[in-house]
Design an enzyme around this catalytic site. Sequence first.
Site, PDB file in Angstrom:
ATOM      1  CB  CYS B  85     -43.381 -41.517 -59.342  1.00 10.30           C
ATOM      2  SG  CYS B  85     -44.026 -41.668 -57.675  1.00 10.30           S
ATOM      3  CG  HIS B 194     -41.555 -37.019 -59.189  1.00  8.85           C
ATOM      4  ND1 HIS B 194     -42.659 -37.278 -59.976  1.00  8.85           N
ATOM      5  CD2 HIS B 194     -41.710 -37.759 -58.068  1.00  8.85           C
ATOM      6  CE1 HIS B 194     -43.454 -38.130 -59.349  1.00  8.85           C
ATOM      7  NE2 HIS B 194     -42.906 -38.441 -58.188  1.00  8.85           N
ATOM      8  CD  GLU B 196     -42.101 -35.453 -63.017  1.00  7.51           C
ATOM      9  OE1 GLU B 196     -40.961 -35.925 -62.861  1.00  7.51           O
ATOM     10  OE2 GLU B 196     -43.100 -35.880 -62.410  1.00  7.51           O
TER      11      GLU B 196
END
Lengths: 82, 221
Positions: B85, B194, B196
């Site tokens: 991002c 994302h 994560e």
Amino acid sequence: MARVIVDVVLKDEILDPQGDAISRALPRMGFSFTPTAVRQGKSFILSLDHAPSASELKEIENAAATLLSNPVIETFTIRVEN
Amino acid sequence: MRVGVVTFPGTLDDHDAARAVKYAGGEPVSLWHGDTDLKDVAGVILPGGFSYGDYLRCGAIARFSPIMSSIIPAAENGLPVLGICNGFQVLCESHLLPGALTRNVGLHFLCRDQEIEIVNTQSAWSGDFTRGQRITIPLKNGEGSYQCDDKTLQELEENNQVIARYVGINPNGSRNAIAGITNKQGNVVGIMPHPEHAIDALTGPSAAGLAFFTSLVRARV
């Protein structure tokens, strides 16, 4: 006293959704003119206490090309107001 | 394996990135934007957020921070770097990756679970995927539209540098529905959604994002 103004705009081939939104808003507001396109940019106004020298202008151009604009998507122009 | 996670002023996702490294079996190491020491890490993650308040352009100020003055030459010499991002935006501003991320085509900030298809499994960060694998991970950005000139786009496609594409809809107007890319060497990867946030079914839409982190950690054990 002088002002060095750096104008930054997206390159023509880069999509500008903000400019497009403005373009659609103008006729809705009843303005008589109808632009075929609107491109949104930004300006940086650098105030100096003297007229910039040629070497200072060169440095400002360098700053415009590295920090103030992203050469991948934007172009810039520099003008001086004394 | 030590994996650095950079914190800039305005970074939001450094803790989740560190957690993902830990889940993958690595040792997360905090790196501070004002330092130049990479602390002997074998890889670096530039996490999501709004570094320096997104002032000027997203990632533009972060690119000139002291830690980036160490990361840029290290990445050019092969250090694996993953930008997620805002991290992707920093990598583009640093010219470690071609192109740029611009305002979403609908002008809205988007926050949704997004399906993506993994296109390239040769990079340092995508080896644990299978080609064509579809995963769903969170997407949250206002300036996630990947843009570049025609020549760059052609090169990206010809060199198999597209890491992932959006599936179904193209949420932000990215060229060729690009969600993530890599450099020619395959060590630097940038991705808009994302991974994560998708490492555990308890806290994400899936656990499929973990493979980005295991790709690096397992290959180097």
